[in-house]
Design a protein around this motif. Structure first.
Motif, PDB file in Angstrom:
ATOM      1  N   LYS A   1       0.833  -1.195   0.000  1.00  0.00           N
ATOM      2  CA  LYS A   1       0.000   0.000   0.000  1.00  0.00           C
ATOM      3  C   LYS A   1       0.875   1.255   0.000  1.00  0.00           C
ATOM      4  O   LYS A   1       1.800   1.372   0.799  1.00  0.00           O
ATOM      5  N   PRO A   2       0.623   2.211  -0.888  1.00  0.00           N
ATOM      6  CA  PRO A   2       1.404   3.451  -0.933  1.00  0.00           C
ATOM      7  C   PRO A   2       1.263   4.240   0.368  1.00  0.00           C
ATOM      8  O   PRO A   2       0.163   4.381   0.906  1.00  0.00           O
ATOM      9  N   GLU A   3       2.383   4.733   0.868  1.00  0.00           N
ATOM     10  CA  GLU A   3       2.374   5.537   2.086  1.00  0.00           C
ATOM     11  C   GLU A   3       2.408   7.008   1.686  1.00  0.00           C
ATOM     12  O   GLU A   3       3.466   7.643   1.654  1.00  0.00           O
ATOM     13  N   LEU A   4       1.251   7.552   1.383  1.00  0.00           N
ATOM     14  CA  LEU A   4       1.167   8.872   0.779  1.00  0.00           C
ATOM     15  C   LEU A   4       1.656   9.993   1.690  1.00  0.00           C
ATOM     16  O   LEU A   4       2.259  10.963   1.221  1.00  0.00           O
ATOM     17  N   LYS A   5       1.445   9.884   2.978  1.00  0.00           N
ATOM     18  CA  LYS A   5       1.910  10.937   3.891  1.00  0.00           C
ATOM     19  C   LYS A   5       3.434  11.020   3.886  1.00  0.00           C
ATOM     20  O   LYS A   5       4.013  12.112   3.874  1.00  0.00           O
ATOM     21  N   LYS A   6       4.081   9.862   3.898  1.00  0.00           N
ATOM     22  CA  LYS A   6       5.543   9.842   3.869  1.00  0.00           C
ATOM     23  C   LYS A   6       6.062  10.293   2.508  1.00  0.00           C
ATOM     24  O   LYS A   6       7.064  11.000   2.412  1.00  0.00           O
ATOM     25  N   GLN A   7       5.389   9.872   1.442  1.00  0.00           N
ATOM     26  CA  GLN A   7       5.770  10.315   0.112  1.00  0.00           C
ATOM     27  C   GLN A   7       5.679  11.835  -0.003  1.00  0.00           C
ATOM     28  O   GLN A   7       6.558  12.478  -0.586  1.00  0.00           O
ATOM     29  N   TYR A   8       4.627  12.386   0.562  1.00  0.00           N
ATOM     30  CA  TYR A   8       4.417  13.834   0.485  1.00  0.00           C
ATOM     31  C   TYR A   8       5.571  14.587   1.146  1.00  0.00           C
ATOM     32  O   TYR A   8       6.099  15.561   0.600  1.00  0.00           O
ATOM     33  N   GLU A   9       5.977  14.124   2.338  1.00  0.00           N
ATOM     34  CA  GLU A   9       7.087  14.767   3.039  1.00  0.00           C
ATOM     35  C   GLU A   9       8.387  14.618   2.258  1.00  0.00           C
ATOM     36  O   GLU A   9       9.215  15.533   2.226  1.00  0.00           O
ATOM     37  N   ALA A  10       8.565  13.457   1.617  1.00  0.00           N
ATOM     38  CA  ALA A  10       9.770  13.245   0.811  1.00  0.00           C
ATOM     39  C   ALA A  10       9.788  14.177  -0.401  1.00  0.00           C
ATOM     40  O   ALA A  10      10.813  14.786  -0.728  1.00  0.00           O
ATOM     41  N   PHE A  11       8.659  14.298  -1.077  1.00  0.00           N
ATOM     42  CA  PHE A  11       8.585  15.193  -2.230  1.00  0.00           C
ATOM     43  C   PHE A  11       8.808  16.649  -1.812  1.00  0.00           C
ATOM     44  O   PHE A  11       9.400  17.431  -2.545  1.00  0.00           O
ATOM     45  N   ARG A  12       8.346  17.007  -0.615  1.00  0.00           N
ATOM     46  CA  ARG A  12       8.587  18.347  -0.109  1.00  0.00           C
ATOM     47  C   ARG A  12      10.100  18.580   0.069  1.00  0.00           C
ATOM     48  O   ARG A  12      10.633  19.636  -0.285  1.00  0.00           O
ATOM     49  N   ALA A  13      10.783  17.576   0.616  1.00  0.00           N
ATOM     50  CA  ALA A  13      12.231  17.671   0.789  1.00  0.00           C
ATOM     51  C   ALA A  13      12.939  17.758  -0.565  1.00  0.00           C
ATOM     52  O   ALA A  13      13.920  18.489  -0.730  1.00  0.00           O
ATOM     53  N   ALA A  14      12.430  16.993  -1.545  1.00  0.00           N
ATOM     54  CA  ALA A  14      13.021  17.019  -2.890  1.00  0.00           C
ATOM     55  C   ALA A  14      12.887  18.399  -3.513  1.00  0.00           C
ATOM     56  O   ALA A  14      13.828  18.906  -4.146  1.00  0.00           O
ATOM     57  N   LYS A  15      11.742  19.020  -3.343  1.00  0.00           N
ATOM     58  CA  LYS A  15      11.537  20.355  -3.913  1.00  0.00           C
ATOM     59  C   LYS A  15      12.497  21.370  -3.311  1.00  0.00           C
ATOM     60  O   LYS A  15      13.104  22.176  -4.026  1.00  0.00           O
ATOM     61  N   ILE A  16      12.646  21.337  -1.999  1.00  0.00           N
ATOM     62  CA  ILE A  16      13.569  22.266  -1.336  1.00  0.00           C
ATOM     63  C   ILE A  16      14.982  22.070  -1.857  1.00  0.00           C
ATOM     64  O   ILE A  16      15.678  23.035  -2.200  1.00  0.00           O
ATOM     65  N   PHE A  17      15.408  20.811  -1.942  1.00  0.00           N
ATOM     66  CA  PHE A  17      16.761  20.512  -2.407  1.00  0.00           C
ATOM     67  C   PHE A  17      16.961  20.945  -3.859  1.00  0.00           C
ATOM     68  O   PHE A  17      17.932  21.628  -4.197  1.00  0.00           O
ATOM     69  N   LEU A  18      16.043  20.551  -4.735  1.00  0.00           N
ATOM     70  CA  LEU A  18      16.200  20.829  -6.157  1.00  0.00           C
ATOM     71  C   LEU A  18      16.039  22.315  -6.473  1.00  0.00           C
ATOM     72  O   LEU A  18      16.707  22.834  -7.387  1.00  0.00           O
ATOM     73  N   ASP A  19      15.202  23.013  -5.744  1.00  0.00           N
ATOM     74  CA  ASP A  19      15.098  24.461  -5.914  1.00  0.00           C
ATOM     75  C   ASP A  19      16.437  25.129  -5.627  1.00  0.00           C
ATOM     76  O   ASP A  19      16.875  26.032  -6.359  1.00  0.00           O
ATOM     77  N   GLU A  20      17.081  24.668  -4.565  1.00  0.00           N
ATOM     78  CA  GLU A  20      18.382  25.243  -4.198  1.00  0.00           C
ATOM     79  C   GLU A  20      19.450  24.963  -5.254  1.00  0.00           C
ATOM     80  O   GLU A  20      20.377  25.754  -5.437  1.00  0.00           O
ATOM     81  N   LYS A  21      19.295  23.838  -5.958  1.00  0.00           N
ATOM     82  CA  LYS A  21      20.269  23.449  -6.981  1.00  0.00           C
ATOM     83  C   LYS A  21      19.914  23.984  -8.366  1.00  0.00           C
ATOM     84  O   LYS A  21      20.642  23.739  -9.330  1.00  0.00           O
TER      85      LYS A  21
END
Length: 345
Positions: free
Chosen positions: A297-317
């Motif tokens: 089963k997809p863990e959407l809450k955890k995925q959401y937090e991970a995607f949020r972290a990805a956006k912060i990182f990739l925006d900075e790069k």
């Protein structure tokens, strides 16, 4: 530190894993045959984990220290290290950090991975999810673009001439159930290294080591790998893995497609981690999961937090990420019109 003699000893010795969290699952089957697990949580003693019994750390005192290797699978390595020393065990002789061990055994394709560094500098990549909004006609428009596919996207191949440039699998259930189909795919594959046992005959594979979860106190912190030759961090989604791969390759823009981020479950499965397929329309193809087939089963809450972290990182790069999925609940990345973005890129 890890010479050939020590590596041979590790393979020949009785293996006990200290810890039963997510990190402990990385060792099962792929490299060692685990005898049993130990854990400091007494409530777990007597239960089973990965098909092996969980025991008290004190049970280690009954073992011959010369013929046992204890692999510590925990972010609390330093604390467990002191505990094992008090029990009479010696670091790098009787017990080891699992992360260091996996670095030794999973580095056979590191040099091949390094060749991909900045291979696609300043290019655009399409990362294709398998949500129900994905259309075969959308895939046809990607034939001349660099794209990433995953899991059972190959179900589209019978009606589409599109093929992904790169393909990934990190889900153990997908690997177990679909290994034969995936092994036959004539595409460049990235597969989590702990899934090797399912793909013994697969070609064109680069194995990616999973890096351990990171915590601040008891709170999980989502990390983004800058060097996939060293490993990838979990974001509970193969799309998150592919974002790390794409960043390493130097892409300046990532376009998400078919990442609906929305699943239809019955009330009975809300709290379950493994789902027996309910014939719901959760993917683009009607035969994505067969009737009665199990999947994580997809863990959407955890995925959401991970995607949020990805956006912060990739925006900075300076890496742009947009969501061109035709129907999506993922609101972290700006949404764009798919037909327009294909024309522009």
């Amino acid at each position: 530190m890890f010479n050939n003699k020590l590596i041979k000893k590790l393979k020949d010795n009785k293996i006990v894993v200290f810890g039963t969290g997510s990190f402990s699952k990385m060792v099962t089957g792929a490299i060692f045959n685990v005898s049993y697990y130990v854990d400091n949580n007494y409530k777990k003693w007597g239960r089973f984990h990965q098909g092996r019994r969980i025991r008290s750390p004190l049970d280690l005192l009954n073992e011959d220290s010369e013929s046992i290797s204890i692999l510590v699978a925990s972010v609390y390595y330093e604390e467990i290290k002191l505990q094992l020393i008090k029990l009479g065990f010696i670091e790098y002789k009787n017990f080891f950090d699992l992360g260091e061990i996996l670095n030794v055994f999973d580095n056979d394709n590191q040099e091949e991975i390094k060749k991909l560094y900045l291979k696609h500098k300043n290019e655009v990549a399409f990362i294709v999810g398998n949500g129900p909004s994905l259309k075969l006609s959308d895939l046809e428009k990607l034939k001349n673009s660099i794209s990433f596919g995953c899991n059972q996207v190959y179900l589209a191949f019978g009606k589409s001439s599109w093929r992904p440039t790169y393909y990934s699998v990190i889900d153990n259930m997908v690997a177990k159930n679909k290994s034969r189909e995936i092994s036959c795919l004539e595409v460049n594959k990235f597969i989590a290294s702990d899934l090797k046992s399912y793909f013994t005959n697969s070609k064109n594979v680069l194995w990616l080591r999973r890096l351990p979860f990171q915590y601040q106190g008891k709170k999980q912190v989502y990390k983004f790998s800058e060097d996939i030759a060293q490993g990838i961090y979990s974001g509970f989604s193969v799309v998150y893995t592919q974002m790390q791969i794409a960043y390493y390759m130097g892409f300046r823009k990532l376009v998400l497609l078919g990442v609906d981020f929305n699943y239809d479950f019955t009330q009975d499965t809300i709290n379950k981690k493994i789902i027996v397929n309910e014939q719901k329309k959760n993917h683009f193809h009607v035969d994505y999961f067969k009737n009665g087939e199990k999947w994580n089963k997809p863990e959407l809450k955890k995925q959401y937090e991970a995607f949020r972290a990805a956006k912060i990182f990739l925006d900075e790069k300076g890496v742009e990420v947009v969501n061109a999925s035709r129907n999506t609940q993922l609101d972290i990345f700006p949404t764009v019109n798919y037909d327009q973005v294909v024309k522009e890129n």
